[in-house]
Write a protein that holds these residues in place. Structure first.
Motif, short mmCIF file in Angstrom:
data_model
loop_
_atom_site.label_atom_id
_atom_site.label_comp_id
_atom_site.label_asym_id
_atom_site.label_seq_id
_atom_site.Cartn_x
_atom_site.Cartn_y
_atom_site.Cartn_z
N UNK A 34 0.80 -1.22 0.00
CA UNK A 34 0.00 0.00 0.00
C UNK A 34 0.83 1.27 0.00
N UNK A 35 2.07 1.18 -0.49
CA UNK A 35 2.95 2.35 -0.49
C UNK A 35 3.43 2.64 -1.91
N UNK A 36 4.01 3.84 -2.04
CA UNK A 36 4.64 4.25 -3.29
C UNK A 36 6.11 4.54 -3.01
N UNK A 37 6.82 4.84 -4.06
CA UNK A 37 8.25 5.15 -3.93
C UNK A 37 8.51 6.30 -2.98
N UNK A 38 7.63 7.32 -2.97
CA UNK A 38 7.80 8.45 -2.06
C UNK A 38 7.81 7.99 -0.60
N UNK A 39 6.94 7.06 -0.26
CA UNK A 39 6.89 6.56 1.12
C UNK A 39 8.22 5.90 1.49
N UNK A 40 8.72 5.08 0.57
CA UNK A 40 10.00 4.43 0.82
C UNK A 40 11.11 5.46 1.00
N UNK A 41 11.15 6.46 0.12
CA UNK A 41 12.23 7.45 0.18
C UNK A 41 12.21 8.25 1.48
N UNK A 42 11.04 8.60 1.97
CA UNK A 42 10.96 9.33 3.24
C UNK A 42 11.41 8.44 4.39
N UNK A 43 10.93 7.21 4.43
CA UNK A 43 11.37 6.30 5.50
C UNK A 43 12.88 6.08 5.44
N UNK A 44 13.42 5.89 4.24
CA UNK A 44 14.86 5.68 4.09
C UNK A 44 15.65 6.91 4.54
N UNK A 65 8.13 19.92 -1.96
CA UNK A 65 7.58 20.18 -0.62
C UNK A 65 6.17 19.64 -0.46
N UNK A 66 5.30 19.86 -1.43
CA UNK A 66 3.92 19.38 -1.31
C UNK A 66 3.85 17.85 -1.28
N UNK A 67 4.73 17.20 -2.03
CA UNK A 67 4.77 15.73 -2.01
C UNK A 67 5.25 15.22 -0.66
N UNK A 68 6.21 15.92 -0.06
CA UNK A 68 6.72 15.53 1.26
C UNK A 68 5.60 15.61 2.28
N UNK A 69 4.87 16.69 2.28
CA UNK A 69 3.79 16.88 3.26
C UNK A 69 2.74 15.79 3.13
N UNK A 70 2.28 15.53 1.91
CA UNK A 70 1.26 14.49 1.70
C UNK A 70 1.79 13.11 2.09
N UNK A 71 3.04 12.83 1.76
CA UNK A 71 3.63 11.53 2.08
C UNK A 71 3.77 11.35 3.59
N UNK A 72 4.22 12.39 4.27
CA UNK A 72 4.35 12.30 5.73
C UNK A 72 2.98 12.17 6.38
N UNK A 104 8.72 -1.69 8.71
CA UNK A 104 8.18 -1.62 7.35
C UNK A 104 9.30 -1.34 6.34
N UNK A 105 10.24 -0.48 6.73
CA UNK A 105 11.36 -0.16 5.84
C UNK A 105 12.18 -1.41 5.54
N UNK A 106 12.39 -2.27 6.52
CA UNK A 106 13.12 -3.52 6.28
C UNK A 106 12.38 -4.40 5.28
N UNK A 107 11.07 -4.46 5.40
CA UNK A 107 10.27 -5.23 4.43
C UNK A 107 10.40 -4.62 3.03
N UNK A 108 10.35 -3.30 2.96
CA UNK A 108 10.45 -2.62 1.67
C UNK A 108 11.85 -2.75 1.08
N UNK A 109 12.87 -2.75 1.94
CA UNK A 109 14.24 -2.97 1.46
C UNK A 109 14.36 -4.34 0.78
N UNK A 110 13.78 -5.36 1.40
CA UNK A 110 13.83 -6.70 0.82
C UNK A 110 13.05 -6.74 -0.50
N UNK A 111 11.93 -6.07 -0.53
CA UNK A 111 11.14 -6.00 -1.76
C UNK A 111 11.92 -5.27 -2.85
N UNK A 112 12.55 -4.17 -2.49
CA UNK A 112 13.34 -3.40 -3.45
C UNK A 112 14.48 -4.24 -4.02
N UNK A 113 15.11 -5.05 -3.18
CA UNK A 113 16.19 -5.92 -3.65
C UNK A 113 15.66 -6.92 -4.67
#
Length: 142
Positions: A34-44, A65-72, A104-113
């Motif tokens: 249920x996430x997009x690349x922006x979510x991953x990038x902020x968590x990372x 800036x507007x993408x950061x606000x919505x993602x957070x 969640x970031x660890x799960x996404x890291x594995x998915x990204x790999x």
């Protein structure tokens, strides 16, 4: 001659097609969470640099800036980050990753790999190394 005959062998076309394939694979994989690349990038960014202002996160993650606000807003509603007013400057927020966000970031890291392997699947190990070197060279200074 069709329009595509004018572009089909050009680097811009080939890079665009490869990017479209890579983005589709990544989008499909991240959608399972249920996430997009922006979510991953902020968590990372938060995991890498620690608590940060939204402006700093945007700079680190290369986001508007507007993408950061919505993602957070999304990440906070899911309990993956917290956002508090900065006591030194009450006009800005300090965002931190939560334990759930780290998990969640660890799960996404594995998915990204796995996605990286899928993107590069048609290539040999040597071709992969060469492609990565060439792409890094093309992207310098941008």
């Amino acid at each position: 001659m069709s329009v595509l005959d004018r572009v089909v062998g050009r680097p811009t076309w080939l890079l665009s097609r490869a990017n479209a394939r890579a983005q589709a694979l990544l989008s499909d994989a991240f959608s399972e969470f249920g996430v997009r690349g922006y979510h991953f990038r902020v968590l990372a960014a938060l995991d890498q640099d620690g608590p940060s202002s939204q402006a700093a996160i945007g700079h680190i993650a290369g986001m508007d800036r507007s993408d950061v606000t919505a993602t957070i807003d999304n990440l906070a509603s899911w309990g993956l980050v917290t956002r508090v007013l900065d006591p030194a400057d009450r006009r800005r927020n300090v965002v931190s990753i939560t334990d759930a966000g780290v998990a969640r970031l660890k799960e996404l890291d594995a998915t990204l790999a796995r996605v990286q392997d899928a993107v590069l699947q048609p290539l040999t190990a040597q071709e992969r190394a060469t492609l990565l070197q060439l792409l890094a060279k093309l992207g310098r200074g941008f």
